[in-house]
Design a protein around this motif. Structure first.
Motif, mmCIF file in Angstrom:
data_model
loop_
_atom_site.group_PDB
_atom_site.id
_atom_site.type_symbol
_atom_site.label_atom_id
_atom_site.label_comp_id
_atom_site.label_asym_id
_atom_site.label_seq_id
_atom_site.Cartn_x
_atom_site.Cartn_y
_atom_site.Cartn_z
ATOM 1 N N ILE A 104 -5.740 12.796 3.215
ATOM 2 C CA ILE A 104 -5.189 12.020 2.110
ATOM 3 C C ILE A 104 -3.737 11.720 2.454
ATOM 4 C CG2 ILE A 104 -4.401 12.198 -0.285
ATOM 5 C CD1 ILE A 104 -6.943 13.780 -0.875
ATOM 6 N N LYS A 105 -3.334 10.459 2.321
ATOM 7 C CA LYS A 105 -1.974 10.057 2.697
ATOM 8 C C LYS A 105 -1.278 9.405 1.513
ATOM 9 C CE LYS A 105 -3.844 8.857 7.235
ATOM 10 N NZ LYS A 105 -5.242 8.783 6.780
ATOM 11 N N LEU A 106 0.021 9.679 1.389
ATOM 12 C CA LEU A 106 0.802 9.127 0.289
ATOM 13 C C LEU A 106 2.239 8.925 0.755
ATOM 14 C CD1 LEU A 106 -0.178 8.587 -2.684
ATOM 15 C CD2 LEU A 106 1.196 10.569 -3.332
ATOM 16 N N VAL A 127 0.838 -1.203 0.000
ATOM 17 C CA VAL A 127 0.000 0.000 0.000
ATOM 18 C C VAL A 127 0.873 1.253 0.000
ATOM 19 C CG1 VAL A 127 -1.707 1.324 1.296
ATOM 20 C CG2 VAL A 127 -1.891 -1.174 1.166
ATOM 21 N N GLY A 128 0.573 2.187 -0.904
ATOM 22 C CA GLY A 128 1.345 3.417 -0.990
ATOM 23 C C GLY A 128 0.533 4.672 -0.772
ATOM 24 N N GLY A 129 -0.778 4.525 -0.559
ATOM 25 C CA GLY A 129 -1.628 5.683 -0.319
ATOM 26 C C GLY A 129 -2.887 5.258 0.401
ATOM 27 N N TRP A 130 -3.570 6.219 1.009
ATOM 28 C CA TRP A 130 -4.741 5.856 1.821
ATOM 29 C C TRP A 130 -5.636 7.059 2.026
ATOM 30 C CZ3 TRP A 130 -5.786 0.958 3.575
ATOM 31 C CH2 TRP A 130 -6.839 0.816 4.486
ATOM 32 N N SER A 187 -0.946 10.910 -9.779
ATOM 33 C CA SER A 187 -2.008 9.917 -9.938
ATOM 34 C C SER A 187 -2.466 9.404 -8.583
ATOM 35 C CB SER A 187 -1.532 8.760 -10.823
ATOM 36 O OG SER A 187 -0.494 8.023 -10.201
ATOM 37 N N GLY A 188 -1.511 9.261 -7.649
ATOM 38 C CA GLY A 188 -1.866 8.808 -6.308
ATOM 39 C C GLY A 188 -2.756 9.803 -5.578
ATOM 40 N N ILE A 189 -2.451 11.092 -5.719
ATOM 41 C CA ILE A 189 -3.271 12.126 -5.084
ATOM 42 C C ILE A 189 -4.685 12.104 -5.657
ATOM 43 C CG2 ILE A 189 -3.616 14.613 -4.858
ATOM 44 C CD1 ILE A 189 -1.493 13.596 -2.986
#
Length: 379
Positions: A231-233, A221-224, A246-248
């Motif tokens: 928002i976490k990355l 997992v790299g984001g949540w 893209s993750g954001i």
């Protein structure tokens, strides 16, 4: 759903950055325990911080969440919600009575008083050790020390607050700004989402992300993002700006869908929307897969993403994206807005996603049945 994930494509571990200039600390090792001696003017503070750390250990081993709430600063509602989820998961994931937390050192920094901690516990008989840090402060109303959150360098922006573990990551504000601007404008126009202040936390290591999410977090997992959280990355040494954008957008989509559905959307729809809009706004992130590999909605409804292997997790993500893409072809974004209006009639459930997968599936299907005649035969 409560739990939303963005995969880490590359795993690289980097060292912890030292924060600020510390007060004088000397250590004496005895029987594997670390004792901290500070100047006498700080001794009362250290005793108070030790009490805080001991209380956290005690509650994790014996208590309930309500026992811990008095020891968290009320200044950050997102951190409070994050710790509630972390605590709920820890109670189930950790072997009973195995949790240990030790104060390693205390430093005064530009970010505040930072307590460096050594944490260990057992999971199915296997020991897990890690280190992390917390900003702590004395609360005169509570008359004891409380934890605030992890140490972050912060910057107020036009869209909210950016928090990063390494100060050099503040230079990448334009990367996060680009992703947020594109996402907010699109969702406001296409899905009638009303933007609200956004909080983003950028971690330098995956285990630091897990400390903000839950002990059982899969290592890929790299984001949540969860409802009412930041928002976490994870941004590691070789993480590309395009991946971060893209993750954001992926995590912002989860926030949008949670807002529009009162967090009642099925897991497949949540992840499908996040993958779809991530690809739409930043096409470089697209993952391709042969059509025969795509799981059906009925299959996806029975799965828990966090229990899947890395390979099956990728297949899950792509399958969700393709199912969401097909749904949009059938009803369009206008139809999707009607769906959001219908499912919002259900109340929000503030529980772990694993406890409400079936309920969210049912609410999603009923809403689709009621709003769209085309789905009557399918559902």
């Amino acid at each position: 759903m409560n739990r939303h994930i963005h995969m880490r494509m590359i795993v690289v571990w980097i060292g912890v950055v030292s924060l600020g200039v510390g007060m004088y600390v000397s250590k004496v090792e005895s029987n594997a325990a670390t004792y901290i001696h500070l100047a006498s003017s700080y001794s009362d503070d250290v005793v108070g911080i030790r009490q805080l750390i001991h209380k956290r250990e005690q509650v994790l081993r014996e208590g309930t969440w309500i026992d811990w709430t008095d020891w968290i600063s009320p200044s950050s509602q997102s951190y409070f919600q994050e710790q509630k989820r972390w605590f709920d998961d820890a109670i189930c994931y950790l072997d009973r009575g195995s949790y240990r937390l030790q104060l390693d050192k205390v430093e005064t920094t530009t970010l505040g008083t930072v307590a460096y901690l050594k944490q260990s516990y057992m999971h199915h008989g296997k020991q897990v050790k890690n280190q992390y840090s917390l900003i702590v402060k004395y609360d005169p109303q509570k008359r004891h020390w409380v934890e605030v959150e992890q140490p972050f360098y912060q910057k107020k922006t036009t869209w909210g607050t950016l928090k990063v573990e390494r100060s050099d990551l503040l230079r990448k504000e334009h990367v996060y700004q680009d992703a947020i601007d594109k996402g907010r404008a699109y969702f406001q126009q296409k899905l009638d989402w009303t933007p609200k202040p956004i909080e983003i936390k950028i971690f330098q290591r995956a285990d630091h992300l897990a400390q903000s999410v839950k002990p059982s977090l899969p290592n890929w997992v790299g984001g949540w993002n969860e409802a009412n959280q930041a928002i976490k990355l994870v941004s590691e040494a070789n993480t590309s700006s395009e991946w971060e954008k893209s993750g954001i957008v992926h995590e912002l989509t989860h926030q949008v869908i949670s807002d529009l559905t009162h967090d009642n959307a099925a897991y497949w729809l949540q992840e499908g929307a996040a993958m779809y809009y991530e690809e739409l706004l930043f096409p470089a992130s697209s993952i391709k897969m042969r059509s025969e590999k795509i799981w059906s909605r009925a299959q996806l409804e029975k799965m828990n993403l966090e229990n899947l292997s890395n390979q099956d997790a990728v297949r899950f993500y792509v399958s969700c994206r393709e199912q969401y893409r097909q749904l949009l072809k059938d009803i369009g974004e206008g139809g999707m807005r009607y769906f959001f209006e219908e499912i919002r009639k259900y109340s929000r459930m503030d529980v772990d996603s694993s406890e409400k997968i079936q309920v969210c599936n049912q609410r999603t299907n009923r809403s689709l049945q009621k709003v769209f005649t085309i789905f009557k035969k399918r559902y």
